[in-house]
Write a protein that holds these residues in place. Structure first.
Motif, PDB file in Angstrom:
ATOM      1  N   ILE A  86      -4.443   6.490  -2.990  1.00 28.08           N
ATOM      2  CA  ILE A  86      -3.971   5.327  -2.237  1.00 28.08           C
ATOM      3  C   ILE A  86      -3.997   4.119  -3.167  1.00 28.08           C
ATOM      4  O   ILE A  86      -5.046   3.749  -3.703  1.00 28.08           O
ATOM      5  CB  ILE A  86      -4.863   5.064  -1.003  1.00 28.08           C
ATOM      6  CG1 ILE A  86      -5.093   6.362  -0.222  1.00 28.08           C
ATOM      7  CG2 ILE A  86      -4.228   3.988  -0.130  1.00 28.08           C
ATOM      8  CD1 ILE A  86      -3.837   7.073   0.216  1.00 28.08           C
ATOM      9  N   TYR A  87      -2.829   3.515  -3.356  1.00 33.33           N
ATOM     10  CA  TYR A  87      -2.691   2.395  -4.275  1.00 33.33           C
ATOM     11  C   TYR A  87      -2.409   1.093  -3.511  1.00 33.33           C
ATOM     12  O   TYR A  87      -1.785   1.109  -2.443  1.00 33.33           O
ATOM     13  CB  TYR A  87      -1.531   2.643  -5.250  1.00 33.33           C
ATOM     14  CG  TYR A  87      -1.741   3.812  -6.187  1.00 33.33           C
ATOM     15  CD1 TYR A  87      -2.565   3.688  -7.305  1.00 33.33           C
ATOM     16  CD2 TYR A  87      -1.101   5.029  -5.967  1.00 33.33           C
ATOM     17  CE1 TYR A  87      -2.738   4.756  -8.182  1.00 33.33           C
ATOM     18  CE2 TYR A  87      -1.276   6.100  -6.832  1.00 33.33           C
ATOM     19  CZ  TYR A  87      -2.101   5.962  -7.937  1.00 33.33           C
ATOM     20  OH  TYR A  87      -2.271   7.019  -8.795  1.00 33.33           O
ATOM     21  N   LYS A  88      -2.844  -0.008  -4.125  1.00 35.50           N
ATOM     22  CA  LYS A  88      -2.509  -1.340  -3.604  1.00 35.50           C
ATOM     23  C   LYS A  88      -2.005  -2.180  -4.762  1.00 35.50           C
ATOM     24  O   LYS A  88      -2.664  -2.276  -5.802  1.00 35.50           O
ATOM     25  CB  LYS A  88      -3.719  -2.006  -2.949  1.00 35.50           C
ATOM     26  CG  LYS A  88      -3.429  -3.418  -2.442  1.00 35.50           C
ATOM     27  CD  LYS A  88      -4.485  -3.919  -1.463  1.00 35.50           C
ATOM     28  CE  LYS A  88      -5.836  -4.118  -2.074  1.00 35.50           C
ATOM     29  NZ  LYS A  88      -6.783  -4.781  -1.122  1.00 35.50           N
ATOM     30  N   ILE A  89      -0.835  -2.816  -4.565  1.00 36.23           N
ATOM     31  CA  ILE A  89      -0.215  -3.621  -5.619  1.00 36.23           C
ATOM     32  C   ILE A  89       0.069  -5.019  -5.090  1.00 36.23           C
ATOM     33  O   ILE A  89       0.632  -5.182  -4.009  1.00 36.23           O
ATOM     34  CB  ILE A  89       1.091  -2.970  -6.122  1.00 36.23           C
ATOM     35  CG1 ILE A  89       0.784  -1.607  -6.765  1.00 36.23           C
ATOM     36  CG2 ILE A  89       1.800  -3.875  -7.118  1.00 36.23           C
ATOM     37  CD1 ILE A  89       1.994  -0.889  -7.313  1.00 36.23           C
ATOM     38  N   PHE A  90      -0.336  -6.034  -5.858  1.00 38.32           N
ATOM     39  CA  PHE A  90       0.014  -7.435  -5.595  1.00 38.32           C
ATOM     40  C   PHE A  90       1.156  -7.802  -6.538  1.00 38.32           C
ATOM     41  O   PHE A  90       1.036  -7.621  -7.756  1.00 38.32           O
ATOM     42  CB  PHE A  90      -1.157  -8.369  -5.883  1.00 38.32           C
ATOM     43  CG  PHE A  90      -2.305  -8.278  -4.901  1.00 38.32           C
ATOM     44  CD1 PHE A  90      -2.222  -7.481  -3.777  1.00 38.32           C
ATOM     45  CD2 PHE A  90      -3.464  -9.000  -5.123  1.00 38.32           C
ATOM     46  CE1 PHE A  90      -3.275  -7.408  -2.876  1.00 38.32           C
ATOM     47  CE2 PHE A  90      -4.523  -8.941  -4.232  1.00 38.32           C
ATOM     48  CZ  PHE A  90      -4.431  -8.141  -3.102  1.00 38.32           C
ATOM     49  N   LEU A 101       0.853  -1.185   0.000  1.00 40.65           N
ATOM     50  CA  LEU A 101       0.000   0.000   0.000  1.00 40.65           C
ATOM     51  C   LEU A 101       0.891   1.239   0.000  1.00 40.65           C
ATOM     52  O   LEU A 101       1.911   1.266   0.684  1.00 40.65           O
ATOM     53  CB  LEU A 101      -0.881   0.035   1.250  1.00 40.65           C
ATOM     54  CG  LEU A 101      -1.991  -1.009   1.395  1.00 40.65           C
ATOM     55  CD1 LEU A 101      -2.683  -0.834   2.747  1.00 40.65           C
ATOM     56  CD2 LEU A 101      -3.000  -0.899   0.269  1.00 40.65           C
ATOM     57  N   PHE A 102       0.509   2.252  -0.754  1.00 38.58           N
ATOM     58  CA  PHE A 102       1.243   3.513  -0.674  1.00 38.58           C
ATOM     59  C   PHE A 102       0.351   4.669  -1.119  1.00 38.58           C
ATOM     60  O   PHE A 102      -0.656   4.470  -1.813  1.00 38.58           O
ATOM     61  CB  PHE A 102       2.543   3.473  -1.483  1.00 38.58           C
ATOM     62  CG  PHE A 102       2.372   3.339  -2.976  1.00 38.58           C
ATOM     63  CD1 PHE A 102       2.303   4.465  -3.781  1.00 38.58           C
ATOM     64  CD2 PHE A 102       2.318   2.087  -3.571  1.00 38.58           C
ATOM     65  CE1 PHE A 102       2.173   4.343  -5.159  1.00 38.58           C
ATOM     66  CE2 PHE A 102       2.182   1.953  -4.948  1.00 38.58           C
ATOM     67  CZ  PHE A 102       2.103   3.088  -5.743  1.00 38.58           C
ATOM     68  N   ALA A 103       0.720   5.856  -0.682  1.00 39.35           N
ATOM     69  CA  ALA A 103      -0.003   7.069  -1.034  1.00 39.35           C
ATOM     70  C   ALA A 103       0.887   7.944  -1.912  1.00 39.35           C
ATOM     71  O   ALA A 103       2.088   8.071  -1.674  1.00 39.35           O
ATOM     72  CB  ALA A 103      -0.391   7.839   0.224  1.00 39.35           C
ATOM     73  N   THR A 109      -3.998  -1.249  -8.137  1.00 40.07           N
ATOM     74  CA  THR A 109      -5.326  -0.641  -8.021  1.00 40.07           C
ATOM     75  C   THR A 109      -5.264   0.668  -7.259  1.00 40.07           C
ATOM     76  O   THR A 109      -4.630   0.761  -6.204  1.00 40.07           O
ATOM     77  CB  THR A 109      -6.285  -1.599  -7.283  1.00 40.07           C
ATOM     78  OG1 THR A 109      -6.336  -2.840  -7.981  1.00 40.07           O
ATOM     79  CG2 THR A 109      -7.679  -1.005  -7.198  1.00 40.07           C
ATOM     80  N   LEU A 110      -5.943   1.673  -7.789  1.00 38.82           N
ATOM     81  CA  LEU A 110      -6.155   2.910  -7.056  1.00 38.82           C
ATOM     82  C   LEU A 110      -7.358   2.645  -6.149  1.00 38.82           C
ATOM     83  O   LEU A 110      -8.499   2.584  -6.607  1.00 38.82           O
ATOM     84  CB  LEU A 110      -6.436   4.061  -8.016  1.00 38.82           C
ATOM     85  CG  LEU A 110      -6.383   5.485  -7.474  1.00 38.82           C
ATOM     86  CD1 LEU A 110      -6.424   6.494  -8.627  1.00 38.82           C
ATOM     87  CD2 LEU A 110      -7.511   5.793  -6.507  1.00 38.82           C
ATOM     88  N   VAL A 111      -7.098   2.454  -4.870  1.00 36.46           N
ATOM     89  CA  VAL A 111      -8.132   2.021  -3.940  1.00 36.46           C
ATOM     90  C   VAL A 111      -9.063   3.159  -3.556  1.00 36.46           C
ATOM     91  O   VAL A 111     -10.285   3.012  -3.508  1.00 36.46           O
ATOM     92  CB  VAL A 111      -7.490   1.418  -2.669  1.00 36.46           C
ATOM     93  CG1 VAL A 111      -8.560   0.985  -1.686  1.00 36.46           C
ATOM     94  CG2 VAL A 111      -6.594   0.251  -3.037  1.00 36.46           C
ATOM     95  N   LYS A 112      -8.499   4.323  -3.261  1.00 38.90           N
ATOM     96  CA  LYS A 112      -9.303   5.436  -2.788  1.00 38.90           C
ATOM     97  C   LYS A 112      -8.499   6.719  -2.830  1.00 38.90           C
ATOM     98  O   LYS A 112      -7.268   6.693  -3.030  1.00 38.90           O
ATOM     99  CB  LYS A 112      -9.776   5.188  -1.354  1.00 38.90           C
ATOM    100  CG  LYS A 112      -8.614   5.096  -0.342  1.00 38.90           C
ATOM    101  CD  LYS A 112      -9.076   4.630   1.022  1.00 38.90           C
ATOM    102  CE  LYS A 112     -10.076   5.538   1.646  1.00 38.90           C
ATOM    103  NZ  LYS A 112     -10.472   5.104   3.001  1.00 38.90           N
ATOM    104  N   LYS A 113      -9.183   7.840  -2.623  1.00 39.04           N
ATOM    105  CA  LYS A 113      -8.524   9.116  -2.388  1.00 39.04           C
ATOM    106  C   LYS A 113      -8.530   9.384  -0.884  1.00 39.04           C
ATOM    107  O   LYS A 113      -9.430   8.955  -0.170  1.00 39.04           O
ATOM    108  CB  LYS A 113      -9.248  10.254  -3.100  1.00 39.04           C
ATOM    109  CG  LYS A 113      -9.108  10.261  -4.601  1.00 39.04           C
ATOM    110  CD  LYS A 113      -9.855  11.464  -5.175  1.00 39.04           C
ATOM    111  CE  LYS A 113      -9.716  11.546  -6.684  1.00 39.04           C
ATOM    112  NZ  LYS A 113     -10.463  12.706  -7.244  1.00 39.04           N
ATOM    113  N   ALA A 114      -7.511  10.101  -0.418  1.00 42.16           N
ATOM    114  CA  ALA A 114      -7.443  10.436   1.007  1.00 42.16           C
ATOM    115  C   ALA A 114      -6.700  11.757   1.160  1.00 42.16           C
ATOM    116  O   ALA A 114      -5.921  12.164   0.287  1.00 42.16           O
ATOM    117  CB  ALA A 114      -6.740   9.337   1.791  1.00 42.16           C
TER     118      ALA A 114
END
Length: 582
Positions: free
Chosen positions: A423-427, A357-359, A407-412
């Motif tokens: 906020i991104y999540k990468i597998f 996860l990273f922003a 994936t761009l999971v959300k804005k924060a």
């Protein structure tokens, strides 16, 4: 992390003096009607075991005492929610992210515990793209997250989506029979898989299974394989047919607002189990007895504070009638004494998955995906192999794409800069590098990834950081679902059970919970069977019919390798990958 602090309670059933007497072995423990049960691991399986034990014991009028040991500081196992920027109002699911309505146990838990259900997906509207390392082979509105909402729109694949969907539904319908009599409960998973005809699906690769059904064309390569990669980090040539079908069975997907761990936390709380967090079980041994011919042994566990030297382990001051190992044994660092396991636990290969996860204030780069400048870049990217790219097992299986999903999971809102970030999540099969992130975001990412937070001067944040918050985790989330026709059974010996054997068949939160429920039913049924005849109910609830017919010992071997080979045919068995596991 948000986990209730209700767990660390002391075991009230016996006095300290009585505990010591039970452990010493010089005297037999004081006889009472309370059955002592230990569960090792508080993930989906362990939590479900505790919850079902409490429910079944109440229904049958049994008195039990359940002790749950968990080596981490939380309940939920591979369900893990992380707070972005360490801000509790910005939770993101890092581990097991979704379940579906046909997941009977998880869905019922949402009702029983009044949990808020949300639709999974990104908060940011945009495109979902399937990328092969060179180009996007498909793009669609990312708000259509259910696989079969997507598939129905894949007009370029002809009738393949329709017939693949039918095949998925047929497979799931067969699996769901495991929830009801006469298939539930089961002492042998191998027997059940054989009886339900599913061995024909687990014994071949996903690619072979689709080919047998004339569905191994572009849809399988570009879409079904995308599902197996994002769900099991495997290409179709290195996952069994059951895993491929489950990867596509995501219709009606959902998640729990605030984190899926809440299902299992509520299960444990409702079970009235005595929970010891940050406590590792280091060994399982047999309690010495003056009755060498006793029909069933009692078990002694040694425990230590998690992370401490195993040499500091001490015997837990209660002998247990039953022990449930509800965690993959090969990662548990638990030893066992002679005679403890009458049936050994297989060591099987597990996938290694890096979840990051990273922003960042930056969007995905068009150049990284070979798009024209100014093009819309998908907010969610899943991957498959390129045309002509040879499928590989393990970490090499990511191929040219190098990752399974981004994936761009959300804005924060960054609390330090008050600026909106993504906020991104990468597998991925390997740790992300600064070079990869620089290419993905189209901006130089330094070796340190994020700025030091030691200086709090606001001027420090006048310069935009490419990555402002970073949270990497490494999981062994599921086995490599290689084709096989036999499976680890849940009964290891009298009063000793194992739940993780089901993961080679299907590895999901729901199936782990199902095995926990199954083991709980077996334990309670065994207690009922041991009661004097005058105390027996007219018919034990859920009594396994195969146990009546051939006896417990025979059930464990009801389907051996030769029987499976006769049923499937010698040639078909030989097609299975990993025949050394047969």
């Amino acid at each position: 992390m948000l986990f209730p602090e209700f767990f660390n309670r002391l075991l009230p059933t016996l006095t300290v003096a009585q505990w010591s007497q039970g452990v010493a072995g010089d005297d037999e423990p004081i006889e009472n009607s309370v059955k002592q049960i230990a569960i090792i691991g508080a993930g989906a399986a362990g939590s479900s075991t505790a919850y079902a034990l409490h429910k079944y014991a109440q229904e049958e009028g049994l008195t039990i005492n359940v002790t749950l040991f968990e080596k981490t500081d939380r309940i939920g196992g591979r369900t893990l929610t992380v707070n972005v920027y360490d801000n509790p109002i910005e939770p993101v699911e890092l581990g097991a992210s979704i379940f579906v309505k046909v997941n009977n146990i998880l869905w019922q838990a949402t009702q029983d515990f009044n949990l808020s259900v949300i639709e999974p997906g990104t908060d940011e509207a945009g495109l979902l793209g399937i990328w092969d390392g060179d180009k996007f082979v498909y793009q669609q509105d990312s708000e259509s997250w259910e696989w079969w909402s997507l598939a129905k729109l894949f007009w370029q694949y002809g009738t393949a989506p329709y017939y693949t969907n039918k095949l998925v539904q047929q497979t799931v319908a067969s699996f769901l029979k495991l929830y009801e009599a006469p298939y539930f409960p089961f002492r042998s998973l191998t027997t059940r898989v054989f009886e339900l005809g599913l061995v024909k699906i687990t014994g071949v690769t996903g690619l072979q299974f689709l080919a047998e059904n004339k569905l191994d064309g572009p849809f399988a390569h570009e879409i079904v394989q995308t599902g197996t990669r994002v769900n099991y980090a495997s290409n179709l040539a290195y996952i069994h047919g059951m895993g491929a079908m489950v990867s596509m069975a995501a219709e009606g997907s959902m998640a729990i607002a605030g984190g899926n761990w809440q299902i299992f936390s509520n299960m444990v709380k409702s079970s009235n189990a005595h929970v010891y967090l940050k406590t590792s079980v280091t060994s399982i041994g047999l309690k010495p007895s003056k009755q060498p011919n006793a029909p069933k042994p009692k078990y002694i566990l040694k425990t230590a504070d998690a992370g401490s030297d195993p040499a500091t382990s001490e015997a837990y001051p209660t002998a247990f009638d039953d022990v449930v190992i509800a965690t993959p044994y090969q990662f548990s660092n638990i030893s066992h004494g002679n005679g403890v396991m009458q049936r050994p636990i297989d060591t099987i290969p597990y996938a290694t998955l890096h979840v990051t996860l990273f922003a960042s204030p930056f969007r995905f780069s068009t150049e990284f995906f070979n798009l024209k400048p100014g093009s819309e870049t998908p907010t969610s990217v899943l991957t498959t192999l390129g045309q002509g790219e040879e499928p590989q097992p393990g970490s090499a299986g990511a191929g040219k794409a190098g990752f399974y999903s981004a994936t761009l999971v959300k804005k924060a809102t960054n609390p330090k800069t008050t600026q909106t970030e993504y906020i991104y999540k990468i597998f991925s099969p390997n740790e992300l590098t600064p070079e990869f992130l620089s290419s993905l975001l189209g901006v130089k990412v330094p070796e340190t990834f994020t700025r030091s937070t030691e200086a709090e001067d606001e001027k420090e944040y006048d310069v935009v950081d490419p990555i402002s918050w970073y949270y990497p985790t490494v999981f062994h989330p599921y086995p490599q679902e290689l084709p096989r026709v036999t499976f680890q059974d849940p009964v290891l010996g009298p009063g000793l059970y194992y739940t993780s054997g089901i993961e080679s068949f299907i590895s999901t939160m729901e199936t782990s919970a199902l095995m926990g429920k199954n083991v709980a039913r077996l334990i309670v049924d065994d207690y009922l069977a041991a009661k004097p005849a005058e105390e027996q109910p007219e018919k034990a609830v859920g009594e396994d019919q195969e146990q009546k017919a051939v006896g417990e010992d025979q059930v464990q071997k009801a389907v051996d390798e030769d029987q499976v080979q006769k049923a499937m045919g010698e040639d078909q068995v030989q097609k299975a990958i990993g025949t050394d596991e047969l």
